[in-house]
Design a protein around this motif. Sequence first.
Motif, PDB file in Angstrom:
ATOM      1  N   GLN A   1       0.823  -1.206   0.000  1.00  0.00           N
ATOM      2  CA  GLN A   1       0.000   0.000   0.000  1.00  0.00           C
ATOM      3  C   GLN A   1       0.857   1.256   0.000  1.00  0.00           C
ATOM      4  O   GLN A   1       0.556   2.235  -0.686  1.00  0.00           O
ATOM      5  CB  GLN A   1      -0.933  -0.012   1.217  1.00  0.00           C
ATOM      6  CG  GLN A   1      -2.029  -1.059   1.137  1.00  0.00           C
ATOM      7  CD  GLN A   1      -2.875  -1.112   2.396  1.00  0.00           C
ATOM      8  OE1 GLN A   1      -3.905  -0.445   2.501  1.00  0.00           O
ATOM      9  NE2 GLN A   1      -2.444  -1.901   3.366  1.00  0.00           N
TER      10      GLN A   1
ATOM     11  N   ALA B   1       0.955   4.009  -2.984  1.00  0.00           N
ATOM     12  CA  ALA B   1       0.694   5.421  -2.674  1.00  0.00           C
ATOM     13  C   ALA B   1       1.844   6.299  -3.170  1.00  0.00           C
ATOM     14  O   ALA B   1       1.611   7.366  -3.759  1.00  0.00           O
ATOM     15  CB  ALA B   1       0.493   5.610  -1.173  1.00  0.00           C
TER      16      ALA B   1
ATOM     17  N   ILE C   1      -9.095  13.222  -4.466  1.00  0.00           N
ATOM     18  CA  ILE C   1      -9.286  11.955  -3.752  1.00  0.00           C
ATOM     19  C   ILE C   1     -10.355  12.104  -2.682  1.00  0.00           C
ATOM     20  O   ILE C   1     -11.255  11.253  -2.558  1.00  0.00           O
ATOM     21  CB  ILE C   1      -7.960  11.480  -3.131  1.00  0.00           C
ATOM     22  CG1 ILE C   1      -6.960  11.092  -4.220  1.00  0.00           C
ATOM     23  CG2 ILE C   1      -8.213  10.283  -2.209  1.00  0.00           C
ATOM     24  CD1 ILE C   1      -5.593  10.714  -3.685  1.00  0.00           C
TER      25      ILE C   1
ATOM     26  N   ILE D   1     -13.831  10.085  -2.478  1.00  0.00           N
ATOM     27  CA  ILE D   1     -14.275   9.335  -1.301  1.00  0.00           C
ATOM     28  C   ILE D   1     -15.684   9.768  -0.904  1.00  0.00           C
ATOM     29  O   ILE D   1     -16.553   8.940  -0.614  1.00  0.00           O
ATOM     30  CB  ILE D   1     -13.294   9.549  -0.132  1.00  0.00           C
ATOM     31  CG1 ILE D   1     -11.945   8.884  -0.442  1.00  0.00           C
ATOM     32  CG2 ILE D   1     -13.875   8.994   1.168  1.00  0.00           C
ATOM     33  CD1 ILE D   1     -10.856   9.206   0.553  1.00  0.00           C
TER      34      ILE D   1
ATOM     35  N   TRP E   1      -9.703  -0.340   0.491  1.00  0.00           N
ATOM     36  CA  TRP E   1      -9.597   0.791  -0.436  1.00  0.00           C
ATOM     37  C   TRP E   1      -9.991   2.104   0.215  1.00  0.00           C
ATOM     38  O   TRP E   1      -9.394   3.141  -0.083  1.00  0.00           O
ATOM     39  CB  TRP E   1     -10.453   0.539  -1.681  1.00  0.00           C
ATOM     40  CG  TRP E   1      -9.810  -0.385  -2.656  1.00  0.00           C
ATOM     41  CD1 TRP E   1     -10.208  -1.640  -2.982  1.00  0.00           C
ATOM     42  CD2 TRP E   1      -8.620  -0.135  -3.426  1.00  0.00           C
ATOM     43  NE1 TRP E   1      -9.357  -2.194  -3.906  1.00  0.00           N
ATOM     44  CE2 TRP E   1      -8.384  -1.280  -4.212  1.00  0.00           C
ATOM     45  CE3 TRP E   1      -7.752   0.946  -3.536  1.00  0.00           C
ATOM     46  CZ2 TRP E   1      -7.296  -1.381  -5.079  1.00  0.00           C
ATOM     47  CZ3 TRP E   1      -6.666   0.850  -4.407  1.00  0.00           C
ATOM     48  CH2 TRP E   1      -6.454  -0.300  -5.165  1.00  0.00           C
ATOM     49  N   TYR E   2     -10.967   2.087   1.089  1.00  0.00           N
ATOM     50  CA  TYR E   2     -11.374   3.324   1.761  1.00  0.00           C
ATOM     51  C   TYR E   2     -10.209   3.893   2.577  1.00  0.00           C
ATOM     52  O   TYR E   2      -9.866   5.074   2.464  1.00  0.00           O
ATOM     53  CB  TYR E   2     -12.581   3.066   2.660  1.00  0.00           C
ATOM     54  CG  TYR E   2     -13.036   4.282   3.439  1.00  0.00           C
ATOM     55  CD1 TYR E   2     -13.839   5.250   2.844  1.00  0.00           C
ATOM     56  CD2 TYR E   2     -12.664   4.457   4.770  1.00  0.00           C
ATOM     57  CE1 TYR E   2     -14.253   6.367   3.549  1.00  0.00           C
ATOM     58  CE2 TYR E   2     -13.073   5.576   5.486  1.00  0.00           C
ATOM     59  CZ  TYR E   2     -13.874   6.522   4.873  1.00  0.00           C
ATOM     60  OH  TYR E   2     -14.268   7.635   5.571  1.00  0.00           O
TER      61      TYR E   2
ATOM     62  N   TRP F   1      -7.245   5.172   0.274  1.00  0.00           N
ATOM     63  CA  TRP F   1      -7.418   6.484  -0.350  1.00  0.00           C
ATOM     64  C   TRP F   1      -7.402   7.604   0.687  1.00  0.00           C
ATOM     65  O   TRP F   1      -6.901   8.699   0.420  1.00  0.00           O
ATOM     66  CB  TRP F   1      -8.700   6.514  -1.168  1.00  0.00           C
ATOM     67  CG  TRP F   1      -8.613   5.717  -2.427  1.00  0.00           C
ATOM     68  CD1 TRP F   1      -9.358   4.628  -2.777  1.00  0.00           C
ATOM     69  CD2 TRP F   1      -7.700   5.933  -3.517  1.00  0.00           C
ATOM     70  NE1 TRP F   1      -8.973   4.158  -4.006  1.00  0.00           N
ATOM     71  CE2 TRP F   1      -7.964   4.943  -4.489  1.00  0.00           C
ATOM     72  CE3 TRP F   1      -6.690   6.857  -3.761  1.00  0.00           C
ATOM     73  CZ2 TRP F   1      -7.248   4.851  -5.670  1.00  0.00           C
ATOM     74  CZ3 TRP F   1      -5.965   6.785  -4.945  1.00  0.00           C
ATOM     75  CH2 TRP F   1      -6.246   5.791  -5.891  1.00  0.00           C
ATOM     76  N   GLN F   2      -7.927   7.347   1.870  1.00  0.00           N
ATOM     77  CA  GLN F   2      -7.873   8.343   2.936  1.00  0.00           C
ATOM     78  C   GLN F   2      -6.414   8.686   3.272  1.00  0.00           C
ATOM     79  O   GLN F   2      -6.039   9.859   3.385  1.00  0.00           O
ATOM     80  CB  GLN F   2      -8.586   7.823   4.188  1.00  0.00           C
ATOM     81  CG  GLN F   2     -10.101   7.866   4.119  1.00  0.00           C
ATOM     82  CD  GLN F   2     -10.658   9.238   4.488  1.00  0.00           C
ATOM     83  OE1 GLN F   2      -9.941  10.195   4.677  1.00  0.00           O
ATOM     84  NE2 GLN F   2     -11.980   9.321   4.588  1.00  0.00           N
TER      85      GLN F   2
ATOM     86  N   THR G   1      -3.682   8.029   1.445  1.00  0.00           N
ATOM     87  CA  THR G   1      -2.982   8.586   0.282  1.00  0.00           C
ATOM     88  C   THR G   1      -3.283  10.073   0.125  1.00  0.00           C
ATOM     89  O   THR G   1      -2.386  10.871  -0.169  1.00  0.00           O
ATOM     90  CB  THR G   1      -3.385   7.827  -0.998  1.00  0.00           C
ATOM     91  OG1 THR G   1      -3.045   6.442  -0.848  1.00  0.00           O
ATOM     92  CG2 THR G   1      -2.663   8.391  -2.212  1.00  0.00           C
ATOM     93  N   ALA G   2      -4.530  10.467   0.339  1.00  0.00           N
ATOM     94  CA  ALA G   2      -4.884  11.887   0.269  1.00  0.00           C
ATOM     95  C   ALA G   2      -4.145  12.680   1.340  1.00  0.00           C
ATOM     96  O   ALA G   2      -3.631  13.770   1.087  1.00  0.00           O
ATOM     97  CB  ALA G   2      -6.396  12.058   0.418  1.00  0.00           C
TER      98      ALA G   2
END
Length: 482
Positions: free
Chosen positions: A10, A14, A163, A167, A405-406, A409-410, A412-413
């Motif tokens: 992950q 990222a 992102i 979301i 995935w949630y 992305w949290q 990564t943002a």
Amino acid sequence: MESFLFKALQLILALVILVTVHEFGHYIFARMFGIKVNRFYLFFNPWFSLLKYDPRKGQLQIIGYTRDENGIETQHAWKTLQIGRPHPAAPGAKPTWRDTIYGLGWLPLGGYCDIAGMVDETKSSKDLAAEPQPWEFRSKAAWKRLLVMVAGVLLNFVLAIIIYAGIAFHWGDRVVPYQAMTEGLDFAPEMHDAGFRDGDRLLSLDGRPFDAMDASQRWQMVQPGAHVAVMRGTDTTDIVVPDELIKKLMNSTDGFMAMRVPVYIEKLMPGEPAIHAGLREGDRIIKIGNDTTPSMTEFYPALAANKGKAVPMTVVRDGKEQTMPRVDVNEYGKIGIQMRMPDKIFDIEEVRYSLLGAIPRGWQLGTAQLSNYVSSLRLVFSKEGAQSVGGFGTLGSLFPEKWNWYSFWQITAFLSVILAFMNIIPIPALDGGYTLFLLVEIVTRRKPSERFLEIANMIGMGFLFLLLLYANANDIFRFLLK
């Protein structure tokens, strides 16, 4: 080992996204202003590249390297594939995307965009001794060079907003309101020292009601001097946050507060003690022996303390208390029940967003994260803050042990916000250092020499290298202390 691999994968994914977007910002603005880009690399490539694509030759090199032991340019590779026809450059033609070598390095510490005519980590002032060419970075107006330098930071922040908006559009917001947390929250020891108690229910922050949708309030409530009103039992208590709390929390490995979840039985396991004792699905367990269990925080220790014993348990069933006189707890501290999840216990506040409605929500979340991060940087210069600085181990620990995935992305943002801000800090070798020199040039109308930029770049690179070593040494030290 499996959880480590998931975290590592992950983190790498990222970094691929963030670095590619950042360097693409520099690349696209350079190309907009007619500046030649020599190389565009994801990850660094000392000694060799994993992949290298030359559009002019139509060749893809696998494990390619470009210098021999004497430093002479060569074109060697473990495997060279011809994936297109050659496109030789016309004499005097303006540079195009085909004049850029695109590559994948093996050292995942970042990436780079080698812009022609610019002193950076790939070139020194000696490399720029020739007469400036119209397609070089140094030949362009200062405002164009400034836009090229800030473009990476700009795209990282825009990426974070995109992102967050994605979301919001895909998952929406789904939270348990603080008012619905009937058993309140559990707090870290540092929070206890500041005056909070397990079971407190959050009411207001500096006179404003707590809103679970506003993630920034979690950061604001631990700032020095913040006034937090809580419901403790039937009384309202006001807590003034002490100055030292935020510093103490810097080295806390866990969150500083968590929702307390009451113990409801969702399912009974056939043949296990709970079903034989007369417990039913939907029962709420509020007492084990002499220990009250208003939440799972007290429930699990009470079970563990009664391993291998038979104890009475009190439950709430249909609004009335009932006591089961004998419930066997096995040697593992289990009675054979499945707990009810919080989303089936509490009233959930859910907000769905349209595609257009998700954009302002993305902006709100992105700017809030940026504001919180900027305000936290002052703590880095304290003893506690310096000890909390981490490297790749700390970044990897942010991701969950299983792919989600949630969460991906949290995080990564959030990292995109960090990367944007860290790069704009005015340290030579970072985008912020170049930006500072360009702003001075615009104001004074005096361009610094390439030799000055080279020395400043070397100093900045040395500082960043030492910071990288320190941050990762902190990770190793914390790992050894576990």
